[in-house]
Motif scaffolding. Structure first.
Motif, PDB file in Angstrom:
ATOM      1  N   ASN A  61       0.811  -1.233   0.000  1.00 17.88           N
ATOM      2  CA  ASN A  61       0.000   0.000   0.000  1.00 17.88           C
ATOM      3  C   ASN A  61       0.834   1.268   0.000  1.00 17.88           C
ATOM      4  OD1 ASN A  61      -2.544  -1.273  -0.108  1.00 17.88           O
ATOM      5  ND2 ASN A  61      -2.333  -1.779   2.043  1.00 17.88           N
ATOM      6  N   ALA A  62       1.846   1.290  -0.855  1.00 17.08           N
ATOM      7  CA  ALA A  62       2.634   2.504  -1.014  1.00 17.08           C
ATOM      8  C   ALA A  62       1.713   3.646  -1.443  1.00 17.08           C
ATOM      9  CB  ALA A  62       3.713   2.294  -2.074  1.00 17.08           C
ATOM     10  N   PRO A  63       1.832   4.806  -0.818  1.00 15.29           N
ATOM     11  CA  PRO A  63       1.013   5.944  -1.237  1.00 15.29           C
ATOM     12  C   PRO A  63       1.453   6.408  -2.628  1.00 15.29           C
ATOM     13  CG  PRO A  63       2.593   6.619   0.438  1.00 15.29           C
ATOM     14  CD  PRO A  63       2.715   5.128   0.291  1.00 15.29           C
ATOM     15  N   LEU A  64       0.484   6.714  -3.470  1.00 17.79           N
ATOM     16  CA  LEU A  64       0.772   7.106  -4.848  1.00 17.79           C
ATOM     17  C   LEU A  64       0.364   8.549  -5.100  1.00 17.79           C
ATOM     18  CD1 LEU A  64      -0.682   3.974  -6.697  1.00 17.79           C
ATOM     19  CD2 LEU A  64       1.679   4.339  -5.924  1.00 17.79           C
ATOM     20  N   ASP A  65       1.204   9.264  -5.866  1.00 18.04           N
ATOM     21  CA  ASP A  65       0.772  10.561  -6.375  1.00 18.04           C
ATOM     22  C   ASP A  65       0.303  10.333  -7.813  1.00 18.04           C
ATOM     23  OD1 ASP A  65       3.047  10.562  -8.068  1.00 18.04           O
ATOM     24  OD2 ASP A  65       4.172  11.939  -6.781  1.00 18.04           O
ATOM     25  N   VAL A  66      -0.102  11.380  -8.508  1.00 14.44           N
ATOM     26  CA  VAL A  66      -0.652  11.191  -9.863  1.00 14.44           C
ATOM     27  C   VAL A  66       0.362  10.580 -10.815  1.00 14.44           C
ATOM     28  CG1 VAL A  66      -2.429  12.963  -9.674  1.00 14.44           C
ATOM     29  CG2 VAL A  66      -0.198  13.585 -10.559  1.00 14.44           C
ATOM     30  N   HIS A  67       1.627  10.948 -10.675  1.00 12.04           N
ATOM     31  CA  HIS A  67       2.649  10.421 -11.576  1.00 12.04           C
ATOM     32  C   HIS A  67       2.899   8.939 -11.312  1.00 12.04           C
ATOM     33  CE1 HIS A  67       3.260  14.522 -12.781  1.00 12.04           C
ATOM     34  NE2 HIS A  67       3.394  14.848 -11.507  1.00 12.04           N
ATOM     35  N   ASP A  68       2.910   8.562 -10.033  1.00 10.49           N
ATOM     36  CA  ASP A  68       3.080   7.152  -9.675  1.00 10.49           C
ATOM     37  C   ASP A  68       1.915   6.327 -10.209  1.00 10.49           C
ATOM     38  OD1 ASP A  68       5.280   7.993  -8.114  1.00 10.49           O
ATOM     39  OD2 ASP A  68       4.085   8.029  -6.273  1.00 10.49           O
ATOM     40  N   ALA A  69       0.703   6.799  -9.939  1.00  4.67           N
ATOM     41  CA  ALA A  69      -0.501   6.067 -10.346  1.00  4.67           C
ATOM     42  C   ALA A  69      -0.538   5.883 -11.861  1.00  4.67           C
ATOM     43  CB  ALA A  69      -1.755   6.780  -9.847  1.00  4.67           C
ATOM     44  N   ALA A  70      -0.173   6.924 -12.597  1.00  2.00           N
ATOM     45  CA  ALA A  70      -0.159   6.829 -14.058  1.00  2.00           C
ATOM     46  C   ALA A  70       0.903   5.833 -14.527  1.00  2.00           C
ATOM     47  CB  ALA A  70       0.083   8.201 -14.674  1.00  2.00           C
ATOM     48  N   ALA A  71       2.071   5.876 -13.913  1.00  2.11           N
ATOM     49  CA  ALA A  71       3.179   5.012 -14.336  1.00  2.11           C
ATOM     50  C   ALA A  71       2.891   3.538 -14.122  1.00  2.11           C
ATOM     51  CB  ALA A  71       4.456   5.406 -13.592  1.00  2.11           C
ATOM     52  N   VAL A  72       2.132   3.212 -13.074  1.00  2.00           N
ATOM     53  CA  VAL A  72       1.862   1.802 -12.779  1.00  2.00           C
ATOM     54  C   VAL A  72       0.481   1.357 -13.250  1.00  2.00           C
ATOM     55  CG1 VAL A  72       3.504   1.708 -10.869  1.00  2.00           C
ATOM     56  CG2 VAL A  72       1.100   2.246 -10.395  1.00  2.00           C
ATOM     57  N   GLY A  73      -0.230   2.231 -13.924  1.00  2.00           N
ATOM     58  CA  GLY A  73      -1.520   1.866 -14.498  1.00  2.00           C
ATOM     59  C   GLY A  73      -2.657   1.749 -13.504  1.00  2.00           C
ATOM     60  N   ARG A  74      -2.556   2.424 -12.391  1.00  2.00           N
ATOM     61  CA  ARG A  74      -3.641   2.418 -11.400  1.00  2.00           C
ATOM     62  C   ARG A  74      -4.642   3.511 -11.768  1.00  2.00           C
ATOM     63  NH1 ARG A  74      -2.569  -0.721  -6.514  1.00  2.00           N
ATOM     64  NH2 ARG A  74      -1.381  -2.438  -7.391  1.00  2.00           N
ATOM     65  N   THR A  75      -5.483   3.208 -12.757  1.00  2.00           N
ATOM     66  CA  THR A  75      -6.372   4.224 -13.317  1.00  2.00           C
ATOM     67  C   THR A  75      -7.431   4.710 -12.323  1.00  2.00           C
ATOM     68  OG1 THR A  75      -7.735   2.484 -14.312  1.00  2.00           O
ATOM     69  CG2 THR A  75      -6.011   3.475 -15.692  1.00  2.00           C
ATOM     70  N   ARG A  76      -7.947   3.834 -11.502  1.00  2.00           N
ATOM     71  CA  ARG A  76      -8.944   4.265 -10.511  1.00  2.00           C
ATOM     72  C   ARG A  76      -8.306   5.221  -9.508  1.00  2.00           C
ATOM     73  NH1 ARG A  76     -14.129   2.090  -9.013  1.00  2.00           N
ATOM     74  NH2 ARG A  76     -13.643   0.765 -10.754  1.00  2.00           N
ATOM     75  N   ALA A  77      -7.120   4.877  -9.011  1.00  2.00           N
ATOM     76  CA  ALA A  77      -6.406   5.753  -8.078  1.00  2.00           C
ATOM     77  C   ALA A  77      -6.075   7.080  -8.751  1.00  2.00           C
ATOM     78  CB  ALA A  77      -5.131   5.086  -7.575  1.00  2.00           C
ATOM     79  N   LEU A  78      -5.677   7.020 -10.018  1.00  2.00           N
ATOM     80  CA  LEU A  78      -5.367   8.241 -10.762  1.00  2.00           C
ATOM     81  C   LEU A  78      -6.593   9.127 -10.880  1.00  2.00           C
ATOM     82  CD1 LEU A  78      -3.418   9.959 -12.423  1.00  2.00           C
ATOM     83  CD2 LEU A  78      -3.982   8.521 -14.404  1.00  2.00           C
ATOM     84  N   ALA A  79      -7.725   8.532 -11.219  1.00  2.00           N
ATOM     85  CA  ALA A  79      -8.966   9.305 -11.334  1.00  2.00           C
ATOM     86  C   ALA A  79      -9.336   9.945  -9.998  1.00  2.00           C
ATOM     87  CB  ALA A  79     -10.102   8.418 -11.829  1.00  2.00           C
ATOM     88  N   ASP A  80      -9.191   9.198  -8.916  1.00  2.00           N
ATOM     89  CA  ASP A  80      -9.501   9.743  -7.589  1.00  2.00           C
ATOM     90  C   ASP A  80      -8.573  10.899  -7.239  1.00  2.00           C
ATOM     91  OD1 ASP A  80     -11.516   7.863  -7.321  1.00  2.00           O
ATOM     92  OD2 ASP A  80     -10.338   6.535  -6.013  1.00  2.00           O
TER      93      ASP A  80
END
Length: 95
Positions: A61-80
């Protein structure tokens, strides 16, 4: 930077998955480690092609910023993240 965060980041850079897991077993909060420029361990692992290590960090559960979320394909997290901060896409990544 010294200490466990520096050790984790070095293990990520060198692709030492066993060391990453061992450090996280001792302190799961290390999954959110960032280097002196603010680049996350997740983004570092991803950019260096250490996808297995990136997954270990994400599983912790590493905290993600928008760049992290985009890089790893976490689209739901990115949208949030984008819903919470509409200016985020206009800022430059730390690296």
């Amino acid at each position: 930077m010294r200490g466990p965060q520096a050790q984790l980041l070095e293990a990520v850079r060198t692709g030492d998955g066993a060391a990453v897991r061992e450090l996280l077993d001792g302190n799961v909060d290390l999954a959110g480690a960032r280097d002196e420029r603010g680049v996350s361990a997740v983004l570092t692992a991803t950019r260096l092609g250490h996808d297995d290590i990136a997954q270990v960090l994400l599983d912790a559960n590493a905290p993600l910023d928008v760049h992290d979320a985009a890089a790893v394909g976490r689209t739901r997290a990115l949208a949030d993240l984008l819903d919470a901060d509409r200016d985020a896409p206009h800022r430059t990544a730390s690296d």
